[in-house]
Design a protein around this motif. Structure first.
Motif, PDB file in Angstrom:
ATOM      1  N   VAL A   1       0.584 -12.958   1.808  1.00 37.02           N
ATOM      2  CA  VAL A   1       0.167 -12.539   0.476  1.00 37.02           C
ATOM      3  C   VAL A   1       0.211 -13.677  -0.546  1.00 37.02           C
ATOM      4  O   VAL A   1      -0.530 -13.680  -1.532  1.00 37.02           O
ATOM      5  N   ASN A   2       1.062 -14.669  -0.323  1.00 35.30           N
ATOM      6  CA  ASN A   2       1.173 -15.785  -1.266  1.00 35.30           C
ATOM      7  C   ASN A   2       0.335 -16.999  -0.865  1.00 35.30           C
ATOM      8  O   ASN A   2       0.388 -18.051  -1.512  1.00 35.30           O
TER       9      ASN A   2
ATOM     10  N   ILE B   1      -8.804 -10.939   1.792  1.00 35.43           N
ATOM     11  CA  ILE B   1      -9.015  -9.598   1.247  1.00 35.43           C
ATOM     12  C   ILE B   1     -10.506  -9.262   1.226  1.00 35.43           C
ATOM     13  O   ILE B   1     -10.919  -8.137   1.558  1.00 35.43           O
TER      14      ILE B   1
ATOM     15  N   LEU C   1      -1.431  -3.291  -1.602  1.00 31.32           N
ATOM     16  CA  LEU C   1      -1.471  -3.517  -0.160  1.00 31.32           C
ATOM     17  C   LEU C   1      -0.646  -2.475   0.590  1.00 31.32           C
ATOM     18  O   LEU C   1      -1.051  -1.969   1.647  1.00 31.32           O
TER      19      LEU C   1
ATOM     20  N   ARG D   1      -0.722  -6.626  -6.636  1.00 30.44           N
ATOM     21  CA  ARG D   1      -1.378  -6.806  -5.335  1.00 30.44           C
ATOM     22  C   ARG D   1      -0.532  -6.268  -4.179  1.00 30.44           C
ATOM     23  O   ARG D   1      -1.027  -5.552  -3.306  1.00 30.44           O
ATOM     24  N   MET D   2       0.760  -6.603  -4.175  1.00 28.20           N
ATOM     25  CA  MET D   2       1.615  -6.172  -3.071  1.00 28.20           C
ATOM     26  C   MET D   2       1.729  -4.655  -3.031  1.00 28.20           C
ATOM     27  O   MET D   2       1.707  -4.035  -1.954  1.00 28.20           O
TER      28      MET D   2
ATOM     29  N   ILE E   1      -5.672 -16.045   0.232  1.00 24.87           N
ATOM     30  CA  ILE E   1      -5.492 -14.596   0.324  1.00 24.87           C
ATOM     31  C   ILE E   1      -6.717 -13.826  -0.163  1.00 24.87           C
ATOM     32  O   ILE E   1      -7.073 -12.783   0.391  1.00 24.87           O
TER      33      ILE E   1
ATOM     34  N   ILE F   1      -2.766  -9.875   6.062  1.00 25.07           N
ATOM     35  CA  ILE F   1      -2.856 -10.142   4.616  1.00 25.07           C
ATOM     36  C   ILE F   1      -1.484 -10.006   3.965  1.00 25.07           C
ATOM     37  O   ILE F   1      -1.068 -10.848   3.149  1.00 25.07           O
ATOM     38  N   ILE F   2      -0.767  -8.943   4.328  1.00 29.88           N
ATOM     39  CA  ILE F   2       0.567  -8.713   3.757  1.00 29.88           C
ATOM     40  C   ILE F   2       1.513  -9.856   4.101  1.00 29.88           C
ATOM     41  O   ILE F   2       2.323 -10.297   3.273  1.00 29.88           O
TER      42      ILE F   2
END
Length: 314
Positions: free
Chosen positions: A93-94, A102, A14, A10-11, A98, A89-90
């Protein structure tokens, strides 16, 4: 677009999305600069103090450029808005929500990207068209037309009569009957000018006529007049950059509820901003810098006056 199901990467996804958006934003900014460059170079050399009509070549170029510039500015705003959501969002992220963020981002992306692509297509077509222009030849042709028009009309200037036997201070007078616009003034200012220049002006009326009176025909084509007056307000009264002037002029070009003489009457951007806010809220009675008086001839009113019937008449 960001995949919701791919938790492991995911990261990374992103970051890829952010790089993609940033690149797209850079492209939009580059297109924006090309439009502004054309408008700046065009206005820098063209003589625009002539009577415009909808068929005038200068009007057409500025109108088209303004429309394209507004689309470009819209694209940049949309891209910045998407980047802001993505950065949020970044940063979270956790967070447990989230996936919801998204989903909201993807929905916004789908909606905005189609508009951005459509605008970009029109922008690129316009830039291609102006790249084929011989600007010096176009300007030479337009300026020759200006010189001819100036010579033909040099003896047709209207000698303004006094609007009233009494002086109306702090009031913008837009008079179709007198074919003139009188800008706001204070008698104390007039007296000071008269005292300092008693060899140049013979009376209070003379000062008002020569320094505060404009032929209403200068505002005949309101869109063009708004553009010109906004540009002059920023560059001559505020002494700010031509780029900032072009942005404001482009924004006000299609503000059909704003009479261009109001821009002339404003002494600063702050005054104009407050007027525009009052105009939008239909609360012009709260605008305290100057009053506005319309004197409309007993005939078909032009569209600007119709759109502004709510303005206080003294």
């Amino acid at each position: 677009m960001i995949s919701i199901s791919n938790d492991k990467n995911r990261m990374k996804l992103l970051e890829i999305e952010k790089k993609s958006l940033t690149s797209m934003l850079d492209i939009q900014k580059n297109l924006n600069k090309q439009i502004l460059s054309f408008l700046k170079n065009f206005l820098g050399d063209v003589k625009i103090d002539l009577n415009f009509d909808s068929e005038n070549q200068v009007f057409k170029y500025i109108k088209e450029t303004t429309e394209v510039l507004n689309k470009s500015n819209s694209n940049i705003d949309k891209m910045n808005s998407l980047l802001k959501k993505l950065n949020d969002i970044i940063s979270n992220v956790n967070n447990t929500s989230i996936e919801k963020k998204i989903t909201q981002y993807n929905s916004k992306f789908d909606k905005e990207i189609n508009i951005i692509y459509k605008n970009t297509s029109l922008i690129e077509e316009f830039i291609h068209k102006i790249s084929l222009l011989d600007l010096s030849e176009v300007l030479d042709k337009i300026n020759k037309s200006y010189d001819m028009a100036t010579n033909e009309e040099s003896d047709l200037r209207i000698s303004p009569e006094l609007l009233n036997s009494t002086f109306v201070e702090n009031t913008l007078v837009i008079s179709e009957m007198q074919e003139k616009v009188i800008l706001p003034y204070k008698i104390s200012e007039i007296n000071e000018i008269l005292f300092d220049n008693n060899n140049k002006y013979s009376s209070i009326e003379d000062v008002i006529e020569k320094l505060y009176t404009r032929p209403i025909k200068e505002y005949r084509f309101s869109a063009m007049a708004r553009f010109k007056e906004a540009y002059k307000l920023v560059t001559k009264k505020e002494h700010k950059s031509r780029i900032k002037a072009l942005f404001l002029a482009s924004e006000l070009f299609t503000n059909y509820n704003l009479h261009p003489a109001v821009i002339t009457a404003c002494k600063s951007l702050d005054e104009l901003d407050i007027y525009l806010a009052c105009l939008e809220d239909n609360s012009l009675d709260e605008f305290n810098f100057f009053d506005v008086k319309y004197e409309v001839a007993p005939k078909i009113q032009n569209q600007n006056i119709k759109n502004m019937e709510s303005i206080k008449s003294i």
